[in-house]
Design a protein around this motif. Structure first.
Motif, PDB file in Angstrom:
ATOM      1  N   ASN A 218      26.469 -11.056 -20.328  1.00 17.28           N
ATOM      2  CA  ASN A 218      27.490 -12.786 -20.989  1.00 17.28           C
ATOM      3  C   ASN A 218      26.443 -13.847 -20.865  1.00 17.28           C
ATOM      4  OD1 ASN A 218      28.457 -13.872 -23.005  1.00 17.28           O
ATOM      5  ND2 ASN A 218      30.502 -14.644 -21.540  1.00 17.28           N
ATOM      6  N   THR A 219      25.430 -14.447 -19.808  1.00 17.36           N
ATOM      7  CA  THR A 219      24.901 -15.226 -19.633  1.00 17.36           C
ATOM      8  C   THR A 219      23.389 -15.004 -20.202  1.00 17.36           C
ATOM      9  OG1 THR A 219      25.570 -15.922 -17.360  1.00 17.36           O
ATOM     10  CG2 THR A 219      23.508 -16.457 -18.135  1.00 17.36           C
ATOM     11  N   GLN A 220      23.109 -13.608 -20.550  1.00 16.36           N
ATOM     12  CA  GLN A 220      21.584 -13.424 -21.311  1.00 16.36           C
ATOM     13  C   GLN A 220      22.460 -13.223 -22.363  1.00 16.36           C
ATOM     14  OE1 GLN A 220      19.231 -12.778 -19.486  1.00 16.36           O
ATOM     15  NE2 GLN A 220      17.926 -12.126 -21.257  1.00 16.36           N
ATOM     16  N   SER A 221      23.877 -12.897 -23.406  1.00 16.52           N
ATOM     17  CA  SER A 221      23.320 -12.627 -24.591  1.00 16.52           C
ATOM     18  C   SER A 221      23.846 -14.218 -25.155  1.00 16.52           C
ATOM     19  CB  SER A 221      24.623 -12.342 -24.648  1.00 16.52           C
ATOM     20  OG  SER A 221      25.636 -12.531 -24.347  1.00 16.52           O
ATOM     21  N   ASP A 222      23.870 -15.284 -24.243  1.00 17.60           N
ATOM     22  CA  ASP A 222      23.676 -16.757 -24.598  1.00 17.60           C
ATOM     23  C   ASP A 222      22.759 -17.339 -24.204  1.00 17.60           C
ATOM     24  OD1 ASP A 222      26.770 -16.560 -24.653  1.00 17.60           O
ATOM     25  OD2 ASP A 222      27.135 -17.398 -22.949  1.00 17.60           O
TER      26      ASP A 222
ATOM     27  N   LEU B 115      18.765 -18.990 -28.632  1.00 20.87           N
ATOM     28  CA  LEU B 115      16.802 -18.455 -28.555  1.00 20.87           C
ATOM     29  C   LEU B 115      16.431 -18.678 -30.033  1.00 20.87           C
ATOM     30  CD1 LEU B 115      14.010 -18.836 -27.631  1.00 20.87           C
ATOM     31  CD2 LEU B 115      14.304 -16.756 -27.446  1.00 20.87           C
ATOM     32  N   LEU B 116      17.806 -18.102 -30.975  1.00 18.47           N
ATOM     33  CA  LEU B 116      17.594 -17.273 -32.043  1.00 18.47           C
ATOM     34  C   LEU B 116      18.768 -19.057 -33.145  1.00 18.47           C
ATOM     35  CD1 LEU B 116      19.059 -13.539 -32.051  1.00 18.47           C
ATOM     36  CD2 LEU B 116      17.111 -14.319 -32.168  1.00 18.47           C
ATOM     37  N   LYS B 117      19.342 -19.043 -32.738  1.00 22.04           N
ATOM     38  CA  LYS B 117      19.152 -20.158 -33.044  1.00 22.04           C
ATOM     39  C   LYS B 117      18.271 -21.043 -32.888  1.00 22.04           C
ATOM     40  CE  LYS B 117      24.275 -20.909 -32.618  1.00 22.04           C
ATOM     41  NZ  LYS B 117      25.239 -21.273 -32.926  1.00 22.04           N
ATOM     42  N   SER B 118      17.164 -21.754 -32.475  1.00 24.23           N
ATOM     43  CA  SER B 118      16.257 -22.427 -32.129  1.00 24.23           C
ATOM     44  C   SER B 118      15.026 -22.215 -32.927  1.00 24.23           C
ATOM     45  CB  SER B 118      15.380 -22.905 -31.021  1.00 24.23           C
ATOM     46  OG  SER B 118      15.090 -22.212 -30.834  1.00 24.23           O
ATOM     47  N   GLN B 119      15.015 -21.171 -33.097  1.00 23.75           N
ATOM     48  CA  GLN B 119      14.007 -20.209 -33.731  1.00 23.75           C
ATOM     49  C   GLN B 119      14.069 -20.214 -35.297  1.00 23.75           C
ATOM     50  OE1 GLN B 119      13.681 -16.275 -32.709  1.00 23.75           O
ATOM     51  NE2 GLN B 119      12.472 -16.718 -31.000  1.00 23.75           N
ATOM     52  N   GLN B 120      15.595 -20.177 -36.016  1.00 19.36           N
ATOM     53  CA  GLN B 120      16.213 -20.105 -37.115  1.00 19.36           C
ATOM     54  C   GLN B 120      16.267 -21.808 -37.563  1.00 19.36           C
ATOM     55  OE1 GLN B 120      17.236 -17.922 -38.871  1.00 19.36           O
ATOM     56  NE2 GLN B 120      16.508 -19.416 -40.342  1.00 19.36           N
ATOM     57  N   LYS B 121      16.080 -22.631 -36.645  1.00 22.22           N
ATOM     58  CA  LYS B 121      15.750 -23.978 -36.965  1.00 22.22           C
ATOM     59  C   LYS B 121      14.418 -24.136 -37.317  1.00 22.22           C
ATOM     60  CE  LYS B 121      19.692 -25.970 -34.466  1.00 22.22           C
ATOM     61  NZ  LYS B 121      20.430 -26.847 -33.474  1.00 22.22           N
TER      62      LYS B 121
END
Length: 152
Positions: A18-22, A27-33
């Motif tokens: 769960n921690t890994q998926s969070d 990381l994906l959200k920051s890349q999208q930003k």
């Protein structure tokens, strides 16, 4: 005892996953930003480039008009038999505050509209129209006050 250990092991594996998926999601959200901010920057640069291109075209047209005026003046002076007095070059017509306000407002409105609206092109178009209107109105007010000052 074995059941307790196996349950603890299973719980720790679930927490680790769960921690890994969070972390991956963050990381994906920051890349999208980052990608979104780069798109906005590219759209801003495209608007700036188009404004610069228009300004360069306008300067080129003014340059050609000046050359044509000079050629016409030189041709007239060469044809006339009497000595001609050199006519003073007409003063370059300046932009009114209304025109300047409309151009600045259109540029600012386009950039702001592209940033605010999710449909970037539509937002830029709407912002351009609104910005040009507001800028022209503000410039007209300034022109009016300058005209009043000159009359006094």
């Amino acid at each position: 005892m074995k059941a307790v250990i196996s349950m603890l092991f299973a719980a720790s594996v679930m927490v680790a996953c769960n921690t890994q998926s969070d972390k991956q999601e963050a990381l994906l959200k920051s890349q999208q930003k980052t990608i979104d901010s780069m798109r906005v920057a590219m759209e801003k640069q495209a608007i700036i480039d188009s404004m610069n291109a228009l300004q360069a075209q306008r300067k080129e047209a003014e340059k050609w008009e000046e050359i044509e005026k000079n050629e016409a003046t030189n041709h007239t002076q060469a044809v006339s038999s009497a000595p001609a007095v050199a006519a003073a070059a007409p003063a370059k017509k300046k932009w009114s505050h209304t025109a300047k306000g409309a151009v600045v407002g259109a540029g600012t409105g386009a950039i702001t509209g592209a940033i605010i609206n999710k449909k970037r092109v539509e937002g830029a178009l709407i912002g351009t129209v609104i910005g040009a209107g507001v800028g022209a109105g503000t410039g007209a007010i300034v022109d009016h006050s300058v005209k009043k000052r000159k009359q006094q």
